[in-house]
Design a protein around this motif. Structure first.
Motif, PDB file in Angstrom:
ATOM      1  N   THR A 191      42.666  -5.700  67.198  1.00 25.11           N
ATOM      2  CA  THR A 191      43.858  -6.163  66.475  1.00 25.11           C
ATOM      3  C   THR A 191      43.709  -5.950  64.972  1.00 25.11           C
ATOM      4  O   THR A 191      44.622  -5.455  64.298  1.00 25.11           O
ATOM      5  N   ASP A 192      42.561  -6.300  64.438  1.00 27.26           N
ATOM      6  CA  ASP A 192      42.321  -6.128  63.004  1.00 27.26           C
ATOM      7  C   ASP A 192      42.274  -4.644  62.625  1.00 27.26           C
ATOM      8  O   ASP A 192      42.734  -4.252  61.552  1.00 27.26           O
ATOM      9  N   ALA A 193      41.705  -3.829  63.513  1.00 25.99           N
ATOM     10  CA  ALA A 193      41.622  -2.394  63.244  1.00 25.99           C
ATOM     11  C   ALA A 193      43.007  -1.762  63.190  1.00 25.99           C
ATOM     12  O   ALA A 193      43.309  -0.956  62.303  1.00 25.99           O
ATOM     13  N   VAL A 194      43.861  -2.129  64.124  1.00 27.31           N
ATOM     14  CA  VAL A 194      45.221  -1.578  64.149  1.00 27.31           C
ATOM     15  C   VAL A 194      45.992  -1.988  62.897  1.00 27.31           C
ATOM     16  O   VAL A 194      46.711  -1.176  62.293  1.00 27.31           O
ATOM     17  N   ALA A 195      45.819  -3.238  62.477  1.00 26.59           N
ATOM     18  CA  ALA A 195      46.485  -3.704  61.257  1.00 26.59           C
ATOM     19  C   ALA A 195      46.018  -2.903  60.051  1.00 26.59           C
ATOM     20  O   ALA A 195      46.808  -2.556  59.155  1.00 26.59           O
ATOM     21  N   GLU A 196      44.728  -2.577  60.009  1.00 21.66           N
ATOM     22  CA  GLU A 196      44.187  -1.805  58.897  1.00 21.66           C
ATOM     23  C   GLU A 196      44.701  -0.366  58.922  1.00 21.66           C
ATOM     24  O   GLU A 196      45.006   0.215  57.863  1.00 21.66           O
ATOM     25  N   ILE A 197      44.823   0.213  60.095  1.00 20.94           N
ATOM     26  CA  ILE A 197      45.390   1.566  60.209  1.00 20.94           C
ATOM     27  C   ILE A 197      46.803   1.589  59.646  1.00 20.94           C
ATOM     28  O   ILE A 197      47.177   2.480  58.874  1.00 20.94           O
ATOM     29  N   GLN A 198      47.599   0.602  60.023  1.00 23.25           N
ATOM     30  CA  GLN A 198      48.979   0.539  59.547  1.00 23.25           C
ATOM     31  C   GLN A 198      49.032   0.347  58.035  1.00 23.25           C
ATOM     32  O   GLN A 198      49.852   0.968  57.350  1.00 23.25           O
ATOM     33  N   ARG A 199      48.154  -0.491  57.516  1.00 22.87           N
ATOM     34  CA  ARG A 199      48.139  -0.726  56.068  1.00 22.87           C
ATOM     35  C   ARG A 199      47.790   0.553  55.313  1.00 22.87           C
ATOM     36  O   ARG A 199      48.461   0.902  54.322  1.00 22.87           O
ATOM     37  N   LEU A 200      46.768   1.265  55.766  1.00 22.50           N
ATOM     38  CA  LEU A 200      46.360   2.490  55.086  1.00 22.50           C
ATOM     39  C   LEU A 200      47.402   3.592  55.246  1.00 22.50           C
ATOM     40  O   LEU A 200      47.623   4.380  54.316  1.00 22.50           O
ATOM     41  N   ASP A 201      48.049   3.642  56.393  1.00 29.31           N
ATOM     42  CA  ASP A 201      49.110   4.631  56.587  1.00 29.31           C
ATOM     43  C   ASP A 201      50.253   4.379  55.605  1.00 29.31           C
ATOM     44  O   ASP A 201      50.789   5.312  54.988  1.00 29.31           O
ATOM     45  N   ASN A 202      50.630   3.131  55.443  1.00 27.60           N
ATOM     46  CA  ASN A 202      51.695   2.789  54.492  1.00 27.60           C
ATOM     47  C   ASN A 202      51.293   3.094  53.056  1.00 27.60           C
ATOM     48  O   ASN A 202      52.132   3.390  52.209  1.00 27.60           O
ATOM     49  N   LEU A 203      50.007   3.045  52.791  1.00 28.45           N
ATOM     50  CA  LEU A 203      49.496   3.290  51.442  1.00 28.45           C
ATOM     51  C   LEU A 203      49.447   4.783  51.114  1.00 28.45           C
ATOM     52  O   LEU A 203      49.738   5.196  49.994  1.00 28.45           O
ATOM     53  N   LEU A 204      49.106   5.612  52.113  1.00 30.36           N
ATOM     54  CA  LEU A 204      48.732   6.999  51.846  1.00 30.36           C
ATOM     55  C   LEU A 204      49.718   8.062  52.326  1.00 30.36           C
ATOM     56  O   LEU A 204      49.640   9.213  51.873  1.00 30.36           O
ATOM     57  N   SER A 205      50.615   7.726  53.220  1.00 28.34           N
ATOM     58  CA  SER A 205      51.460   8.732  53.852  1.00 28.34           C
ATOM     59  C   SER A 205      52.400   9.428  52.869  1.00 28.34           C
ATOM     60  O   SER A 205      53.155   8.767  52.144  1.00 28.34           O
ATOM     61  N   ILE A 206      52.373  10.772  52.857  1.00 28.08           N
ATOM     62  CA  ILE A 206      53.315  11.512  52.022  1.00 28.08           C
ATOM     63  C   ILE A 206      54.698  11.548  52.657  1.00 28.08           C
ATOM     64  O   ILE A 206      55.664  11.956  52.025  1.00 28.08           O
ATOM     65  N   GLY A 207      54.785  11.107  53.908  1.00 23.08           N
ATOM     66  CA  GLY A 207      56.065  11.073  54.597  1.00 23.08           C
ATOM     67  C   GLY A 207      56.831   9.777  54.383  1.00 23.08           C
ATOM     68  O   GLY A 207      57.946   9.626  54.885  1.00 23.08           O
ATOM     69  N   LYS A 208      56.241   8.849  53.646  1.00 25.63           N
ATOM     70  CA  LYS A 208      56.899   7.576  53.372  1.00 25.63           C
ATOM     71  C   LYS A 208      57.163   7.469  51.882  1.00 25.63           C
ATOM     72  O   LYS A 208      56.227   7.496  51.074  1.00 25.63           O
TER      73      LYS A 208
END
Length: 364
Positions: free
Chosen positions: A76-93
């Motif tokens: 659960t914590d790992a998935v939350a961290e993936i989502q946080r980093l994706d929101n931080l780094l994605s050039i598509g967002k």
């Protein structure tokens, strides 16, 4: 895009789009968003059973699997961290930190982004420019970011190359401020998954997970050994035949990351163009290699080097390894299906779709 690797348990191959969890298969053929996840084991699983969850983020399907009494919390914590980093780094967002930086041209970065930028700039220097976070304009020119593929003219390539080069960036480490050069854009995708996998290993350890793994778009990171104390068996896909494995690597407590040319490519007038762009030419790399696997404790380093050594080609890649042999091991595959494997892991590799006489050990 990293290409397929597989985890082998006993005599069976348990495979998803990239790599499945500890004995748990996942269907990765559907589509979804970063917020859509699938739990493949119940939250009441015992320590002998894996808890595995799938998530779509960073433009790929990922699988996180953990064992132990605290496996569910770890996942659960790992998935939350993936989502946080994706929101931080994605050039598509549009609201990601990287997208805002590319629009503004300068910004004080968050701690995580600053760590990745500093690592990327170190890799740019040590690889002689083979790893470059400013190649985004070239990826856009060739259509790899939109899948609207296009073979540019030489003039278009040369014009776009004027916007490429990490040496044009200005990095103030004291304030964590990055300033882009004229019309430059960056993309940390070349190391983001490796950084994320390393972060997940930290989360697993903090949460008391005793055994686990994560697959992020071909990036595989392993925590410890399998539950019975034996080594994980990671199958590296044959770059010439997606249904076969090049061989099997036994590994523990490390990242195993492979870059290949065939997963993202297109054909035009009988010529195949792949997505691994050589920053020096502005064109798909023609180094003579078809895949590069990096094995390292450092997921961020492994991610960046898998692309870098591919661009370098065999001879320069081997020379680079000899200078940094204490940091990583590597498996190089050339167009003639010769396999070159560094001495640190040569004894752990068993060839499958290639013959033993095609496998060569690289010594320091």
């Amino acid at each position: 895009m990293r290409y397929k690797v597989r985890l082998i348990l006993a005599s069976a191959v348990v495979a998803s789009m990239l790599l499945t969890g500890c004995g748990t298969a996942s269907d990765t053929k559907h589509t979804g968003s970063a917020s859509e996840t699938q739990t493949t084991n119940s939250t009441t699983a015992s320590s002998a059973q894996p808890v595995s969850q799938e998530i779509f983020a960073m433009d790929t399907y990922m699988t996180v699997t953990a064992y132990g009494d605290n496996a569910q919390k770890g996942v659960t914590d790992a998935v939350a961290e993936i989502q946080r980093l994706d929101n931080l780094l994605s050039i598509g967002k549009e609201d990601s930190e990287i997208s805002k930086l590319n629009k503004s041209g300068s910004a004080a970065l968050s701690d995580d982004t600053a760590v990745m930028v500093a690592k990327a700039l170190d890799l740019y220097k040590s690889t002689g420019g083979a790893f470059d976070i400013t190649v985004l304009p070239l990826m856009e020119l060739w259509g790899f970011t939109t899948q609207e593929y296009y073979v540019p003219t030489e003039d278009e390539i040369q014009s776009t190359l004027q916007r490429v080069g990490a040496d044009k960036l200005t990095w103030d480490e004291s304030t964590k401020t990055l300033t882009l050069g004229d019309k430059q854009e960056i993309d940390l995708g070349g190391i983001a998954k490796g950084f994320t996998s390393s972060r997940i290993m930290e989360i697993f350890k903090k949460d008391g997970v005793t055994c686990g793994m994560v697959s992020l778009g071909g990036n595989v990171h392993l925590l410890g050994t399998k539950q019975d104390g034996s080594a994980w068996r990671v199958g590296i896909q044959d770059p010439n035949n997606t249904d076969d494995m090049l061989g099997v690597l036994e590994a523990n407590d490390c990242a195993v990351i492979t870059s290949g040319a065939y997963e993202r490519n297109f054909e035009k007038d009988g010529v195949t163009y792949h997505h691994i762009i050589d920053p020096a030419t502005g064109k798909p790399s023609n180094s003579g290699l078809t895949s590069v696997t990096i094995v390292s404790k450092d997921g961020t380093l492994a991610d960046g080097l898998s692309t870098s050594l591919f661009v370098m080609g065999k001879d320069k890649a081997i020379a680079y390894w000899k200078q940094h042999a204490d940091e990583f091991d590597t498996i190089l595959v050339d167009k003639d299906r010769n396999v070159y494997i560094t001495e640190g892991i040569a004894g752990n590799f068993s060839p499958d779709s290639v013959s033993a006489n095609q496998v060569h050990t690289i010594e320091k």
